[in-house]
Each structure stands twice: as C-alpha cells, then as structure tokens.
Design an enzyme around this catalytic site. Structure first.
Site, PDB file in Angstrom:
ATOM      1  N   SER A  72      -8.477   5.050 -58.746  1.00 13.68           N
ATOM      2  CA  SER A  72      -8.560   5.997 -59.831  1.00 13.68           C
ATOM      3  C   SER A  72      -9.415   5.533 -61.012  1.00 13.68           C
ATOM      4  CB  SER A  72      -7.155   6.281 -60.368  1.00 13.68           C
ATOM      5  OG  SER A  72      -6.581   5.088 -60.908  1.00 13.68           O
TER       6      SER A  72
ATOM      7  N   SER B 225      -6.652   0.834 -57.217  1.00 11.33           N
ATOM      8  CA  SER B 225      -7.456   1.631 -58.156  1.00 11.33           C
ATOM      9  C   SER B 225      -8.503   0.848 -58.926  1.00 11.33           C
ATOM     10  CB  SER B 225      -6.539   2.350 -59.151  1.00 11.33           C
ATOM     11  OG  SER B 225      -5.841   3.377 -58.510  1.00 11.33           O
TER      12      SER B 225
ATOM     13  N   LYS C 114     -10.212   2.045 -69.575  1.00 13.82           N
ATOM     14  CA  LYS C 114      -9.717   3.217 -68.835  1.00 13.82           C
ATOM     15  C   LYS C 114      -8.829   4.073 -69.745  1.00 13.82           C
ATOM     16  CE  LYS C 114      -7.364   4.267 -64.423  1.00 13.82           C
ATOM     17  NZ  LYS C 114      -6.732   3.673 -63.224  1.00 13.82           N
TER      18      LYS C 114
END
Length: 479
Positions: free
Chosen positions: A148, A172, A73
C-alpha cells in the site's frame, strides 16, 4: 560510495545547500505530478526547516539525516497537516501531534516535503484503492507501483527524494519497493514506534524506510528506531545499522523450495536463480528449508489482519474524526457516514474481519488463524537454528497493469505471498532491487533475518547490492 551518503557528504561540506536541495525536491514533485505521488505537499514547513538547518551547517553542527528530503506516508501523523489515509472518511482531519517517527526525523535533521499517496487505510497491493486516485509506476505509467505504500516507493524511484517512510502490514513496503526498483525495509516488530501511525493490523504493522540503496535505508532505520514510552510494544534495542561488505563464504542461506514454484514470471524466476548462483559462487552454503505451515500464510493473514482492521476502523464514524454525513438520528448518521466514507476494499475487509470475529465463528476462524500464526513463527524459529539468513523472491511477477487485478481480490492478495509470512512472525526483511525484466521493469529479491538481527540482513543485502549495483543503472541522486 552510497548515493545517499554522497548527498549527505555534499551537504555537510557546503557543496549543496539544504534550501537548494529542498527546493529541487519540491520542484521535482510538482513536475512529476502525473505520477500522483503526494496527497499533500508540506512546502512551507519544508523550506522553513531547510533555512534553519542551513544555519546549523554553518555552525558546524552534525545531524544523522542533515538536510535530506523525505516523504512520509499519509497514515503517519505530521502536526498541522492533514492525515487522510487516502480515505474520504478522514476529510478535514488535521493532526494535532507528530508521530514519534516524525519527531525523530525532525530531531535528526530531515526535511519533510510531503505526505505520500497510498491505498485507503493501507488496504491494497496496487495503490488503486486510494480516494485520491492511483499512483503510477515511474518505469511504466500504465502499471501499478505496488501497495500500500505506493506513493512512498515512487517518491524515491522517481528521484524526488532519497528517503521515504512507509508502513508494512503484509508487505506494503517490500512489494512496492520491488515493483519500483528501490530498497525497502520492514523492521522487526517493536523496533520502530507505531505511535502516530493510523492502525491497520496492530499486531502486524511496522513503519520502515525506503531508499535508493541499502546504506540509505540503514541510515534512516537507525534514525527512527528505539523505545518509545507511547508505544508499549516498542523495544529498547538501539543498534548500528551502517551496512558493511562481508565475506559470504560459509554464510548459511536458507531457501524455501516451494517458493520457486510460486514465481509466475519466467524472467523473475531466472533472476532469482541467478542471485542464488551468485551466493553459491561467493562461498555461501545453500540450505533447503522444511517449513510445513508457510503455505497457510495468506489464509491466516487475511483473517488476522481483517479482524484487527475491523476493530481498529470502528472509531471512524463521523463523530470524532473527519467527515460526517448529517442526518436526523445517530444510527442513520453512522450508516451514511461509513457507507459514503469508506471505499469498496475497506468495506470488504471490515466485513471479512467482522464476520471472523462474530459469535459462532470466532473459534473457527480467528482463533484457528492465531494458532496457525504461531506454527508459522515456530517454522521460522526452527529454520533460523540452522541458517543465518533466508533468501526468497519478493514478488511472483513484476508490476502489472493498472486495473488488471482489481476485479479479482483473491488473485490480488496472492501477490503478497512471499512477504506476508514475515509479518505473521514479526521478523525483519529487506527487498533489494537486482535487475530489470525483459520488459524493462525492476525485479527485487528478499532477505529475511532473525528477530532484531537487521545488521546481518543489511550487510548481506549491501554485499549483493555492491555486485549488481542497481542504483547505478537507475541513475538515482540527481540533485
């Protein structure tokens, strides 16, 4: 055998070269560029690593993640590559160091192929707040992947990589895992070092794995866990996370009754009850839990999380990091840089958090939210004195359409209703894909275990996974 372990077995036995599997992963990432999964591909670094690892295979060396490609990420630092947090304000920033989890990936022989797209600074549940555009769900490109960590989830769901790292502040990892049909784990707070992770809510954030299956998630979790002198909140509790099938007879499974009423979609509710019936039929004892404060989770979370975010994001001002809008005076430079650098959701959360922390409102909002957080943790503590594990849905619905909830932040925040309490209490949890909805979209369920008891959680999830075998229906692992 687990899809991930099959890939690892083929590499270790020379059936697959690491260079070939790396090239295949990069090729897939480029072919599937319409999904908008990656902000940066680390192609040269990946191929250089792959060549070195192939030499180690020839020498008979063994490493935990030998040659398996992984996505990271883009709020986790990889030395020499941009860390954008999917925000314009970090334009031009290149990390001078590796996050501890990245060091552990490299030590364990993983091949990092790219930095995955995400909601800006992890503020979002749909991946639509990214300055680089939304990630698309591979099961329906008109739908969100969740957020996210949407890019990380889709990198696995689209079969580009068998592993990915995300971060989970209020769901997330687990919410996008459920929307995309992959396994996602939020470890106990402190299990994994946060050094090198760009902070959103420092008391809530945890880095965790995505994978095709529970074995893969356990393998990656084991590789990245452990104490780190650079993170004072990390703990020295190494453990074996290789999941094993277990007899569910006598297992005490807690259920939170009001959660069933919160499921908005009938086919999600039907699958939730179907798994519950499977647990009962396997001999588990279902225990109804009384958790009187859990209904305040969303309200408490959005005060604590935004307060910490407003403090953490104060450092992004155009002076030390990233993009700067030039002006004749410093105040004007600050204003223009932050106004142009942050997106709408980031600004909303900074404003909410600053308000909650401001003089006159600190006691009424922030301290009260912290008090509620303690009560929620005590509810879980009491529950775990009587049950071995808690079973809940992962999300109230399947993945919704892009843009469907953008104009209604409150409705958007409620999509995390089943995941947020876990972060407030610092507990570990796993999202496991179980079946498809009537529209052909993945439906995930969640298991929550006691603090630092990820092994029980992985064993139970592995046993349920072995019954439903979602990874076979999804067809993962085509390398």
């Amino acid at each position: 055998m687990s899809v991930v372990r099959q890939l690892k077995y083929k590499i270790e036995n020379g059936e697959l070269s690491i260079v070939d599997i790396t090239k295949k992963a990069i090729e897939k990432a480029k072919e599937k560029s319409e999904l908008n999964v990656f902000i940066t591909l680390t192609e040269d670094f990946a191929l250089e690593t792959a060549h070195k690892l192939d030499e180690k295979v020839k020498k008979g060396e063994e490493l935990k993640l030998f040659g398996l490609p992984v996505a990271v990420k883009d709020n986790i630092n990889v030395k020499g590559y941009a860390t954008t947090c999917a925000s314009k304000i970090l334009k031009g920033y290149v990390s001078p160091y590796n996050a501890t989890v990245v060091e552990k990936l490299i030590e364990n022989g993983a091949v990092i192929i790219g930095k995955a797209n995400m909601d800006e600074f992890a503020f979002g549940s749909t991946n639509e707040t990214s300055a680089f555009g939304p990630v698309k769900n591979p099961y329906d490109k008109e739908r969100v992947p969740g957020g996210s960590s949407g890019g990380s989830a889709v990198s696995v769901a689209a079969d580009i990589v068998p592993f990915a790292l995300g971060s989970d502040t209020g769901g997330s990892i687990r919410q996008p895992a459920a929307f995309c049909g992959v396994v996602g784990v939020k470890p106990t707070y402190g299990r994994v070092s946060r050094y090198g992770l760009v902070a959103f809510g420092s008391s809530l954030d945890q880095i965790g794995p995505f994978s095709y299956d529970v074995c893969g998630a356990g393998l990656l979790l084991e590789a990245i866990s452990g104490f780190d002198k650079n993170d004072s909140t990390s703990v020295d509790k190494l453990a074996n996370f290789k999941p094993e099938l277990r007899d569910l007879k006598g297992l005490k499974v807690g259920v939170i009754e009001e959660y069933a009423e919160k499921i908005e979609q009938e086919d999600v509710k039907e699958i939730y009850y179907r798994v519950l019936e499977y647990l009962k039929a396997s001999g588990a004892e279902i225990v109804k839990l009384d958790m009187p404060h859990i209904k305040y989770s969303i309200a408490a979370y959005y005060i604590v999380a935004t307060s910490e975010a407003s403090s953490n994001l104060a450092r992004f001002d155009g002076v030390r990091y990233g993009n700067r809008v030039h002006s004749d005076n410093v105040k004007d430079m600050y204003l223009k840089t932050r106004s142009e650098g942050f997106g709408e959701e980031a600004k909303r959360r900074i404003l909410l958090g600053t308000f909650a922390l401001s003089s006159g409102y600190y006691d009424a909002y922030y301290l009260r939210a912290l008090a509620v957080r303690k009560l929620i943790a005590k509810d879980f503590e009491k529950a775990f004195s009587n049950v071995d594990i808690i079973f809940t849905p992962a999300t109230p619905t399947t993945a919704f359409k892009l843009g469907e909830k953008l104009d209604n932040p409150l409705e958007m925040y409620l999509s995390d209703i089943f995941t947020v309490p876990v972060n407030l209490a610092g507990l570990p949890a796993i999202t496991l894909p179980v079946d498809f909805s009537k529209e052909g979209l993945p439906v995930g369920m969640q298991f929550i275990s006691k603090w630092f008891d990820e092994k029980t959680m992985l064993d139970v999830a592995y046993t349920v996974e072995d019954f439903y075998k979602f990874y076979e229906k999804a067809g993962y692992g085509k390398f």
